[in-house]
Design an enzyme around this catalytic site. Structure first.
Site, PDB file in Angstrom:
ATOM      1  N   ASP A  44      49.242  66.608 -20.362  1.00  0.00           N
ATOM      2  CA  ASP A  44      50.021  65.721 -19.861  1.00  0.00           C
ATOM      3  C   ASP A  44      51.377  65.848 -20.428  1.00  0.00           C
ATOM      4  OD1 ASP A  44      49.572  64.576 -22.294  1.00  0.00           O
ATOM      5  OD2 ASP A  44      49.265  62.438 -21.679  1.00  0.00           O
ATOM      6  N   SER A  45      51.613  66.885 -21.165  1.00  0.00           N
ATOM      7  CA  SER A  45      53.041  67.200 -21.887  1.00  0.00           C
ATOM      8  C   SER A  45      53.696  67.841 -20.706  1.00  0.00           C
ATOM      9  CB  SER A  45      52.988  67.961 -23.091  1.00  0.00           C
ATOM     10  OG  SER A  45      52.280  69.332 -22.495  1.00  0.00           O
ATOM     11  N   LYS A 113      40.099  65.935 -20.728  1.00  0.00           N
ATOM     12  CA  LYS A 113      40.517  65.315 -22.164  1.00  0.00           C
ATOM     13  C   LYS A 113      40.867  64.269 -22.200  1.00  0.00           C
ATOM     14  CE  LYS A 113      44.141  67.272 -24.613  1.00  0.00           C
ATOM     15  NZ  LYS A 113      45.291  66.179 -24.907  1.00  0.00           N
ATOM     16  N   GLU A 115      42.757  60.709 -24.863  1.00  0.00           N
ATOM     17  CA  GLU A 115      43.092  60.255 -26.087  1.00  0.00           C
ATOM     18  C   GLU A 115      42.388  59.196 -26.716  1.00  0.00           C
ATOM     19  OE1 GLU A 115      47.411  59.843 -26.245  1.00  0.00           O
ATOM     20  OE2 GLU A 115      47.875  61.865 -25.429  1.00  0.00           O
ATOM     21  N   GLU A 182      45.562  66.547 -33.572  1.00  0.00           N
ATOM     22  CA  GLU A 182      47.036  66.675 -33.476  1.00  0.00           C
ATOM     23  C   GLU A 182      47.658  65.962 -34.755  1.00  0.00           C
ATOM     24  OE1 GLU A 182      49.015  65.728 -29.629  1.00  0.00           O
ATOM     25  OE2 GLU A 182      50.726  65.910 -30.478  1.00  0.00           O
TER      26      GLU A 182
END
Ligand code: KIV
Length: 254
Positions: A44-45, A113, A115, A182
């Site tokens: 999503d970056s 993925k 978070e 991260e």
């Protein structure tokens, strides 16, 4: 043979490092795949690097699906993973199931993925995995929580390090196939990697992880800003600017 989830899990046992990068369009995805990247994440970056937003929050499920479809057309070998965007999975397990289901139905993703850790995501992940959707976890710096935690290193105190370790184990118990770590201290990432049975993929988490991932725009020198841990392997901003200037000059001098 395309890289499978079982394959990267085997590589952890064999201590063969996993090379992962992000992609958001067909052209770059095709190059990464040809160059031999093991795992490609439609992260999503892309909100920042492809769509020009300030953070990852505005990107929608439709945006992610559109970009994942383009990336999927360029990938033959790498394991294709797609990020679930902000608020497509946090409100309820039912909504998470529908959002994840759309990703699997409408793209070539072989995993998703999301978070977050214990307790919020554990039941959701368990449910997703139960119905056959492979999930990769993501702990440490979780950019969808930028307004609460910023972009700082996470897990720098004994208590917060313990919390991240606890979250990692809970996510494994819920059924994740891999875990992205991260921006956490290298010794914590190494400890998690040694303690959990699924591959860890690190970004800003030291060399002790089972694999590494970076944002491709950072690696290629296409980002306006990049984190200190991201090595720029080529400066494409300068190369492209020079090429375009040359083109403009050629057209105008004709
Ligand atoms: O969205 C993204 O690019 C990520 C990075 C941490 C790889 O999740």
């Amino acid at each position: 043979m395309p890289v499978s989830i079982a394959q990267i899990q085997k590589w952890k046992q064999q201590k063969k490092p996993i090379a992962a990068l992000t992609a958001s369009d067909y052209a770059i995805a095709k190059l990464l795949d040809k160059a031999g990247v093991d795992m490609i994440l439609v992260g999503d970056s892309l909100a920042m690097v492809a769509l020009g937003y300030k953070n990852t929050l505005p990107v929608t499920l439709d945006d992610m699906i559109r970009h994942a479809q383009a990336v999927g057309r360029g990938v033959d070998n790498a394991l294709l993973i797609v990020d679930m965007p902000f608020l497509s999975y946090q409100v309820s397990t039912e909504e998470a199931m529908r959002s994840a289901g759309r990703i699997f139905k409408e793209t070539d993703a072989r995993g998703i993925k999301l978070e977050g850790g214990y307790p919020d995501m554990v039941e959701t992940i368990r449910k997703l995995v139960q119905v056959g959707m492979p999930v990769m976890g993501h702990v440490g710096l979780t950019p969808q929580s930028v307004h609460r935690i910023g972009y700082r290193v996470q897990g720098g105190t004994p208590d917060t390090a313990e919390e991240i370790l606890h979250q990692s184990k809970a996510l494994v118990e819920a059924g994740i196939f891999a875990l992205l770590l991260e921006n956490i201290p290298a010794d914590l990432a190494t400890k998690i990697t040694e303690l959990i049975p699924v591959p860890t993929i690190g970004i800003g988490a030291g060399q002790g992880c089972d694999g590494q991932i970076l944002v491709t725009h950072d690696v290629l020198g296409l980002s306006d800003w990049q984190p200190p841990f991201a090595r720029k392997y080529v400066d494409l901003q300068s190369t492209i600017t020079e090429a375009v200037k040359q083109y403009c000059q050629d057209v105008r001098n004709h």
